[in-house]
Design a protein around this motif. Sequence first.
Motif, PDB file in Angstrom:
ATOM      1  N   GLY A  36       0.881  -0.916  -0.112  1.00 32.95           N
ATOM      2  CA  GLY A  36      -0.178   0.154   0.277  1.00 32.95           C
ATOM      3  C   GLY A  36       0.664   1.206   0.177  1.00 32.95           C
ATOM      4  N   GLY A  37       1.820   1.070  -0.607  1.00 30.31           N
ATOM      5  CA  GLY A  37       2.622   2.447  -0.790  1.00 30.31           C
ATOM      6  C   GLY A  37       3.477   2.748   0.790  1.00 30.31           C
ATOM      7  N   GLU A  38       4.347   1.631   1.421  1.00 34.31           N
ATOM      8  CA  GLU A  38       4.632   1.952   2.125  1.00 34.31           C
ATOM      9  C   GLU A  38       6.557   1.203   2.620  1.00 34.31           C
ATOM     10  OE1 GLU A  38       2.252   2.662   6.335  1.00 34.31           O
ATOM     11  OE2 GLU A  38       2.190   0.978   5.631  1.00 34.31           O
ATOM     12  N   ILE A  39       7.393   1.906   2.562  1.00 32.60           N
ATOM     13  CA  ILE A  39       8.600   1.276   3.373  1.00 32.60           C
ATOM     14  C   ILE A  39       8.482   1.240   4.872  1.00 32.60           C
ATOM     15  CG2 ILE A  39      11.185   1.282   2.560  1.00 32.60           C
ATOM     16  CD1 ILE A  39       9.366   0.160   0.882  1.00 32.60           C
ATOM     17  N   ARG A  40       8.563   0.412   6.079  1.00 28.75           N
ATOM     18  CA  ARG A  40       8.433   0.789   6.749  1.00 28.75           C
ATOM     19  C   ARG A  40      10.268   0.244   7.992  1.00 28.75           C
ATOM     20  NH1 ARG A  40       4.996  -0.786   9.777  1.00 28.75           N
ATOM     21  NH2 ARG A  40       3.788  -1.486   7.816  1.00 28.75           N
ATOM     22  N   PRO A  41      10.969   0.521   8.068  1.00 27.61           N
ATOM     23  CA  PRO A  41      12.206   0.038   8.763  1.00 27.61           C
ATOM     24  C   PRO A  41      11.771  -0.319   9.744  1.00 27.61           C
ATOM     25  CG  PRO A  41      13.215   1.218   7.133  1.00 27.61           C
ATOM     26  CD  PRO A  41      11.575   1.498   7.373  1.00 27.61           C
ATOM     27  N   GLY A  42      11.591  -1.378  10.098  1.00 25.55           N
ATOM     28  CA  GLY A  42      11.246  -1.749  12.296  1.00 25.55           C
ATOM     29  C   GLY A  42      11.420  -2.162  11.852  1.00 25.55           C
ATOM     30  N   GLY A  43      10.623  -2.714  13.920  1.00 20.75           N
ATOM     31  CA  GLY A  43      10.971  -3.942  14.112  1.00 20.75           C
ATOM     32  C   GLY A  43       9.411  -4.810  14.945  1.00 20.75           C
ATOM     33  N   VAL A  44       8.740  -5.421  14.752  1.00 20.81           N
ATOM     34  CA  VAL A  44       7.092  -5.945  15.520  1.00 20.81           C
ATOM     35  C   VAL A  44       7.545  -6.611  17.237  1.00 20.81           C
ATOM     36  CG1 VAL A  44       5.451  -7.464  15.296  1.00 20.81           C
ATOM     37  CG2 VAL A  44       6.043  -6.114  13.525  1.00 20.81           C
ATOM     38  N   ILE A  45       6.409  -5.833  18.135  1.00 22.80           N
ATOM     39  CA  ILE A  45       6.782  -6.720  19.130  1.00 22.80           C
ATOM     40  C   ILE A  45       6.115  -7.085  19.136  1.00 22.80           C
ATOM     41  CG2 ILE A  45       8.558  -4.595  20.018  1.00 22.80           C
ATOM     42  CD1 ILE A  45       6.773  -3.167  21.222  1.00 22.80           C
ATOM     43  N   ALA A  46       5.242  -8.030  20.525  1.00 21.89           N
ATOM     44  CA  ALA A  46       4.861  -8.815  20.769  1.00 21.89           C
ATOM     45  C   ALA A  46       3.799  -7.640  22.391  1.00 21.89           C
ATOM     46  CB  ALA A  46       4.912 -10.492  20.986  1.00 21.89           C
ATOM     47  N   ILE A  47       3.158  -7.562  22.404  1.00 21.10           N
ATOM     48  CA  ILE A  47       2.633  -6.863  24.011  1.00 21.10           C
ATOM     49  C   ILE A  47       1.336  -7.565  23.792  1.00 21.10           C
ATOM     50  CG2 ILE A  47       3.550  -4.310  23.329  1.00 21.10           C
ATOM     51  CD1 ILE A  47       0.671  -4.047  21.886  1.00 21.10           C
ATOM     52  N   GLY A  48       1.766  -7.674  25.710  1.00 25.86           N
ATOM     53  CA  GLY A  48       0.011  -8.249  26.086  1.00 25.86           C
ATOM     54  C   GLY A  48       0.014  -8.579  27.910  1.00 25.86           C
ATOM     55  N   ASN A  49      -0.671  -9.263  28.475  1.00 27.83           N
ATOM     56  CA  ASN A  49      -0.807 -10.090  29.180  1.00 27.83           C
ATOM     57  C   ASN A  49      -0.250 -10.917  29.445  1.00 27.83           C
ATOM     58  OD1 ASN A  49      -1.468 -10.250  31.523  1.00 27.83           O
ATOM     59  ND2 ASN A  49      -4.277 -10.026  31.959  1.00 27.83           N
ATOM     60  N   MET A  50       0.560 -11.823  30.848  1.00 27.41           N
ATOM     61  CA  MET A  50       0.862 -12.681  31.505  1.00 27.41           C
ATOM     62  C   MET A  50       0.363 -13.711  32.014  1.00 27.41           C
ATOM     63  SD  MET A  50       5.162 -12.981  29.881  1.00 27.41           S
ATOM     64  CE  MET A  50       5.135 -11.362  30.758  1.00 27.41           C
ATOM     65  N   THR A  51      -0.368 -12.480  32.955  1.00 27.34           N
ATOM     66  CA  THR A  51      -0.992 -13.127  33.892  1.00 27.34           C
ATOM     67  C   THR A  51      -2.317 -13.871  34.605  1.00 27.34           C
ATOM     68  OG1 THR A  51      -2.583 -11.220  34.739  1.00 27.34           O
ATOM     69  CG2 THR A  51       0.376 -10.785  35.268  1.00 27.34           C
ATOM     70  N   SER A  52      -2.511 -14.429  35.194  1.00 31.43           N
ATOM     71  CA  SER A  52      -3.892 -14.557  34.958  1.00 31.43           C
ATOM     72  C   SER A  52      -5.231 -14.358  35.272  1.00 31.43           C
ATOM     73  CB  SER A  52      -3.733 -16.202  36.271  1.00 31.43           C
ATOM     74  OG  SER A  52      -3.590 -15.364  37.381  1.00 31.43           O
ATOM     75  N   ALA A  53      -5.634 -12.708  35.876  1.00 33.85           N
ATOM     76  CA  ALA A  53      -6.672 -12.025  35.709  1.00 33.85           C
ATOM     77  C   ALA A  53      -6.133 -10.781  34.796  1.00 33.85           C
ATOM     78  CB  ALA A  53      -5.898 -10.991  37.120  1.00 33.85           C
ATOM     79  N   THR A  54      -7.312 -10.218  34.387  1.00 41.05           N
ATOM     80  CA  THR A  54      -7.160  -9.307  33.486  1.00 41.05           C
ATOM     81  C   THR A  54      -6.405  -7.794  33.468  1.00 41.05           C
ATOM     82  OG1 THR A  54      -9.712  -9.624  32.328  1.00 41.05           O
ATOM     83  CG2 THR A  54      -8.966  -7.489  31.969  1.00 41.05           C
ATOM     84  N   THR A  55      -5.774  -7.091  33.355  1.00 41.78           N
ATOM     85  CA  THR A  55      -4.925  -5.884  33.379  1.00 41.78           C
ATOM     86  C   THR A  55      -4.374  -5.523  32.098  1.00 41.78           C
ATOM     87  OG1 THR A  55      -3.747  -7.917  34.902  1.00 41.78           O
ATOM     88  CG2 THR A  55      -2.665  -6.060  34.348  1.00 41.78           C
TER      89      THR A  55
END
Length: 340
Positions: A36-55
Amino acid sequence: MKFAETSDLNANVVKNNNIGWKNISIVDLIPYTGGGGEIRPGGVIAIGNMTSATTKYDFEFKSPAYALDHVYNEAEILLTLDAKSWQKWVAGGRRMQNVRVFNESRKQLLILGNNAWIRNLSYLRNERSTMKVSFNFLTQEATPQAEFDYIAVQRKSVGQAVVGGETFRIVKPNPNRQSFAANSQGAATIAKNDSTQLSATTIGEPAIYNWYNAQGTLIHSGATIKVSPAITEKYKLEVIALSDGYKDYDEVTVNVKQHEIKSISPNPVSNTATLVYRIENAVSAYLQLTTPYGTTSNNYILDLNQNQVILDLSTYPIGNYSVILVVDGVLVDTKSLSKQ
């Protein structure tokens, strides 16, 4: 270990000397083609919740404390959220600091300075999503600095405990690369419903040429574009080098006439001519008929509820005349008329 490990990774690292926490992405400006007309050097990171409760979590983006030169001063830093990350940020109230929406359709946010934040993203237990952090150096801001570090940190919204992070090492393969400038041509004044062509001056190396409307929506990829705005509109040209993602911007405005003389017929005229005009959102208007050197001048008041007027030139001498349209005291259009 001085302290026993628990599920709190941040506490494990902080309390024990022999536990290292090192997440690093090397960004060497070999560009990722995002489509779609993009050149984006960078990196993808995983984010989120590693606990057992909504946070709920906040995400911070900054230069490290040891940095003397800051990448955000010379590069465009974009956060591209996946669908889940974007939905969570929107649901959390679109809370942000030193950040603005760059392209809503692409779920992109632009970093505006140091200590940038997006806040209040709620994750269910063990729920994850992703985010891409990308760096496009701006040719008008780039320096010979060869390397930069940049940090993304995930914190709990309550208490601000760090639960994860990533360091980006951005490496310029050619810090002294030849610069270029985006240059758009075709600024024009057009009549309503007409069109005009805008064009980009090519930069002498493979590149993407993107055109955006005033709302920041990508409307075309290519060196030329034909536009037909209903009202005066500003367009932005984005030029991105394929080799390393360096980019530059330019803007061009296409003015659309609100008022105009659309036609005069017949022309040349012997006795009478019909002049067709368009006037919008005005209080008063008149025509001024003059000889080229101003020795003869007559005014014709126009009816704003009509779109044409009959000009009687039967008593005028043979010659060339200028027909000037004046709206609310301002000269807005002119055409030539010949009397035979």
